[in-house]
Structures are given as structure tokens and as C-alpha cells.
Write a protein that holds these residues in place. Structure first.
Motif, mmCIF file in Angstrom:
data_model
loop_
_atom_site.group_PDB
_atom_site.id
_atom_site.type_symbol
_atom_site.label_atom_id
_atom_site.label_comp_id
_atom_site.label_asym_id
_atom_site.label_seq_id
_atom_site.Cartn_x
_atom_site.Cartn_y
_atom_site.Cartn_z
ATOM 1 N N THR A 99 -4.862 22.505 -20.539
ATOM 2 C CA THR A 99 -4.032 21.446 -20.701
ATOM 3 C C THR A 99 -3.854 20.519 -21.834
ATOM 4 O O THR A 99 -4.443 21.103 -23.080
ATOM 5 C CB THR A 99 -4.489 20.125 -19.658
ATOM 6 O OG1 THR A 99 -5.634 19.425 -20.210
ATOM 7 C CG2 THR A 99 -4.886 20.676 -18.274
ATOM 8 N N HIS A 101 -4.651 17.804 -22.980
ATOM 9 C CA HIS A 101 -5.407 16.799 -23.332
ATOM 10 C C HIS A 101 -6.443 17.432 -23.718
ATOM 11 O O HIS A 101 -7.242 18.257 -23.475
ATOM 12 C CB HIS A 101 -5.861 16.119 -21.869
ATOM 13 C CG HIS A 101 -4.671 15.844 -21.002
ATOM 14 N ND1 HIS A 101 -3.736 14.661 -21.468
ATOM 15 C CD2 HIS A 101 -4.209 16.277 -19.747
ATOM 16 C CE1 HIS A 101 -2.884 14.486 -20.543
ATOM 17 N NE2 HIS A 101 -3.032 15.289 -19.577
ATOM 18 N N SER A 130 -1.724 21.286 -15.056
ATOM 19 C CA SER A 130 -3.008 21.767 -14.468
ATOM 20 C C SER A 130 -2.391 22.581 -13.267
ATOM 21 O O SER A 130 -3.122 23.725 -13.280
ATOM 22 C CB SER A 130 -3.723 20.667 -14.050
ATOM 23 O OG SER A 130 -4.386 19.697 -15.110
ATOM 24 N N TYR A 147 -8.769 22.745 -16.904
ATOM 25 C CA TYR A 147 -7.586 21.670 -16.289
ATOM 26 C C TYR A 147 -8.292 20.528 -15.676
ATOM 27 O O TYR A 147 -9.410 20.519 -15.695
ATOM 28 C CB TYR A 147 -6.677 22.326 -15.240
ATOM 29 C CG TYR A 147 -7.296 22.762 -13.998
ATOM 30 C CD1 TYR A 147 -7.314 22.163 -12.875
ATOM 31 C CD2 TYR A 147 -8.181 24.118 -14.511
ATOM 32 C CE1 TYR A 147 -8.368 22.551 -11.942
ATOM 33 C CE2 TYR A 147 -8.861 24.471 -13.278
ATOM 34 C CZ TYR A 147 -8.997 23.740 -12.033
ATOM 35 O OH TYR A 147 -9.686 24.403 -10.906
ATOM 36 N N VAL A 148 -7.219 19.428 -15.452
ATOM 37 C CA VAL A 148 -7.904 18.259 -14.719
ATOM 38 C C VAL A 148 -7.868 18.575 -13.728
ATOM 39 O O VAL A 148 -6.977 18.862 -12.750
ATOM 40 C CB VAL A 148 -6.660 17.219 -15.112
ATOM 41 C CG1 VAL A 148 -7.246 15.870 -14.365
ATOM 42 C CG2 VAL A 148 -6.609 16.854 -16.666
ATOM 43 N N THR A 149 -9.192 18.166 -12.923
ATOM 44 C CA THR A 149 -9.252 18.823 -11.591
ATOM 45 C C THR A 149 -8.569 18.174 -10.483
ATOM 46 O O THR A 149 -7.956 18.837 -9.648
ATOM 47 C CB THR A 149 -10.911 18.275 -10.998
ATOM 48 O OG1 THR A 149 -11.972 18.629 -12.318
ATOM 49 C CG2 THR A 149 -11.469 18.930 -9.809
ATOM 50 N N ILE A 192 -3.522 11.682 -15.002
ATOM 51 C CA ILE A 192 -3.998 10.600 -16.060
ATOM 52 C C ILE A 192 -2.937 9.204 -15.925
ATOM 53 O O ILE A 192 -3.189 7.784 -15.968
ATOM 54 C CB ILE A 192 -3.876 11.012 -17.354
ATOM 55 C CG1 ILE A 192 -5.078 12.013 -17.690
ATOM 56 C CG2 ILE A 192 -3.732 9.963 -18.338
ATOM 57 C CD1 ILE A 192 -5.178 12.578 -18.976
ATOM 58 N N ILE A 254 -12.136 11.263 -16.529
ATOM 59 C CA ILE A 254 -11.676 12.333 -15.598
ATOM 60 C C ILE A 254 -12.130 13.427 -15.533
ATOM 61 O O ILE A 254 -12.321 14.218 -16.576
ATOM 62 C CB ILE A 254 -10.196 12.272 -15.775
ATOM 63 C CG1 ILE A 254 -9.410 12.518 -14.674
ATOM 64 C CG2 ILE A 254 -9.545 12.985 -16.954
ATOM 65 C CD1 ILE A 254 -7.831 12.306 -14.609
ATOM 66 N N MET A 256 -12.750 17.526 -15.368
ATOM 67 C CA MET A 256 -12.250 18.725 -15.743
ATOM 68 C C MET A 256 -12.791 19.831 -15.235
ATOM 69 O O MET A 256 -14.155 19.917 -14.861
ATOM 70 C CB MET A 256 -12.458 18.797 -17.192
ATOM 71 C CG MET A 256 -11.783 17.574 -18.062
ATOM 72 S SD MET A 256 -10.068 17.776 -17.945
ATOM 73 C CE MET A 256 -9.663 18.942 -19.180
#
Length: 303
Positions: A99, A101, A130, A147-149, A192, A254, A256
Motif C-alpha cells: 500500500t 502507507h 489493499s 497491506y492493511v488487514t 484509514i 492499524i 498490517m
């Protein structure tokens, strides 16, 4: 005499598994479907047992076939690496997804980890959202993604928590009450963005998204222009032209995750995952995310 597994036949077997059937496997290998079928029959003859069976219109691997498939991936990995070293053929390319981020910190760590196990390979990157990254791994166009889970349907391997903080342009002040807090965020769906609205709502702070951006660059530009405040990954000194905004409750980190395609080298995956975990620890975040303290599963290379 010990049975011999044909390398070409093993490659066809892996293609059947990765492409989801004989027809697509034949297309990916530039072979006829009958040639792929002959390769699989050759393996069945050498093994002495069936390796695939029909399940309606689909093809399903037998128990023996699944075991052979695992071995085929290992054999081909060793074979192809040996060919590259000894014959001077084109170096392998490993595709890493991330991602936006914290990508500027994540990607160098993964690159170093990949080169630790594959020193002569080429590393190519894909920066995306993601859910798209997870889909790309499942389609075998990306080897490993971070990635963001909660932004994807696949849990993956937990690698830690990414810290978040509020950022605004220097000297920015919110409008006086009762006007809602102006928020800049990536367009929905975005984990987010959702986290920002949830945290503000929990603390009774009314907010309104005044600028939707397709990607992180747009969020940064709009925030620098003074349109509002943004919730961003808190890594290092922060984005250029922005400062931390201390007037809001800081949300928890957050989660990951990492997701690797079937057949990706286990040693490479292990080193990459541990590299990201180490990075998040350096950012003073506990291994499972700052908000829960759950232990992370250990990643070990296959023997």
C-alpha cells in the motif's frame, strides 16, 4: 530403477494448479491442451497413482497429487535457480506489492530481505490499494504483498501495527464549533478513512470529509493546501509540508498483513515478513498492533 519426474511435466502440473485447469495452463505455457494432459499422465505413470480427478467441470487434485504438487514447486524452484546461476540465463523477477502507507520505509526493507535469499534476482514493485494487492497475489501477478488487514478479505500473516497520527498544514486551525471538523481522506472504501471517522465519532467530534482523493498523493496535496486535517501513517519525520496536529485523540495502530502467492520461496517470505515486523517494532509498535498486544505467529522456512 528409481522413477524419474520430468521437469517439463512438473511445470505443466504446477501450471494446472496455478491457472485453475488444463485449458488455461496450456495457454500460459504456449502448449496444446492435449500436451498438458499427456504431461500429467506421464507423472501419474511415474507415481503409480492418479494426481488429478474430475469434480464436475472442475479439476481437483488427489491427495497424492497435492503432495506431488508441493514437491514440484520445490523441484522447479531449485532447478530454475540452478539454471540461472550456471547458464547465465535471465535473472528471476520477484514482484512485491505494498500500500502507499509507509511504502517508502517498507519497500527498502523487503528489497533487502528478498536479496538476502535471492541475491541475483530483480525486484519489481506494485503500489496499490489493499484489496487489489491481495487479488493480484491470488492471480499470481504479485509474489508477496504487504497491506492493511481490514481493507482486504484475506487475513494473511500478521506483521504488526502501523502507527497513525493526525497531520495538517503548519498553522492550520479548525473552524469554530459547531462546524464539523474538515477531514481529507482517500475515497471509500478505505480502512484509514473509516478509522478516522470512527475515532472522531467515539469522542463526540463531528466531522465531514471535505476532500476525497483516489490516492495518498491527493490527500497530501489537499492537506498541504489547508483544506482540512488527515489521518496518516506516523513514520519518521512525517510528510513534507505537514506537521502533526495535536488537537485530536490519537487512534490505535492499524493492523498490517502479508500475503504470499502459493509457491513463493518460503525462505524469501520468512525474511520479508520478519523485516517488516522489525520495522514496525522500531516504530515503537507492539508486534500485533498497538491496541491489542496479541502475539504474532512465527514464520519458518520449509525444510
Amino acid at each position: 530403477m528409481v522413477p524419474v519426474f520430468d521437469i517439463v511435466a512438473l511445470r505443466s502440473l504446477v501450471a494446472v494448479a496455478d491457472r485453475g485447469g488444463f485449458h488455461r495452463a496450456a495457454e500460459s505455457l504456449s502448449l496444446s491442451q492435449s500436451a498438458v494432459s499427456q504431461h500429467v499422465r506421464r507423472l501419474e505413470k511415474a507415481l503409480g497413482r492418479p494426481v488429478v480427478e474430475r469434480a464436475g467441470r472442475a479439476t481437483r487434485f488427489t491427495e497424492a497429487g497435492s503432495l506431488l504438487l508441493d514437491e514440484a514447486r520445490r523441484i522447479l524452484g531449485v532447478h530454475d535457480e540452478a539454471a540461472r546461476r550456471l547458464l547465465g540465463s535471465e535473472p528471476a523477477t520477484i514482484v512485491i506489492g505494498s500500500t502507499e502507507h509507509a511504502a517508502d520505509q517498507i519497500l527498502p526493507r523487503i528489497t533487502a530481505a528478498v536479496h538476502h535469499t535471492h541475491p541475483n534476482c530483480r525486484v519489481r514493485f506494485r503500489i496499490d490499494r489493499s484489496a487489489r494487492l491481495v487479488d493480484a497475489v491470488d492471480r499470481r501477478s504479485v509474489d508477496l504483498a504487504v497491506y492493511v488487514t481490514e481493507a482486504a478479505s484475506t487475513e494473511g500473516m500478521q506483521v504488526g501495527g502501523l502507527p497513525l497520527n493526525w497531520y495538517a498544514a503548519p498553522g492550520w486551525t479548525p473552524p469554530p464549533a459547531p462546524a464539523p471538523l474538515p477531514l481529507v481522506a482517500v475515497e471509500a472504501p478505505c480502512a484509514i478513512r473509516r478509522r478516522a471517522l470512527d475515532v472522531l465519532g467515539t469522542h463526540g467530534i463531528p466531522a465531514s470529509v471535505v476532500c476525497d482523493a483516489g490516492y495518498l498523493a491527493g490527500v497530501l496535496d489537499a492537506t498541504r493546501a489547508g483544506l482540512g486535517v488527515a489521518l496518516l501513517a506516523s513514520v519518521g519525520r512525517g510528510p513534507d509540508g505537514l506537521v502533526e496536529y495535536a488537537g485530536l485523540p490519537r487512534p490505535p495502530a492499524i493492523r498490517m498483513s502479508a500475503h504470499a502467492r502459493p509457491g513463493a520461496g518460503p525462505a524469501m517470505v520468512m525474511h520479508a515478513v520478519e523485516a517488516i515486523r522489525s520495522l514496525l517494532v522500531e516504530l515503537d509498535v507492539s508486534g500485533a498492533g498497538a491496541d491489542d498486544g496479541l502475539p504474532l505467529p512465527q514464520v519458518t522456512a520449509a525444510p
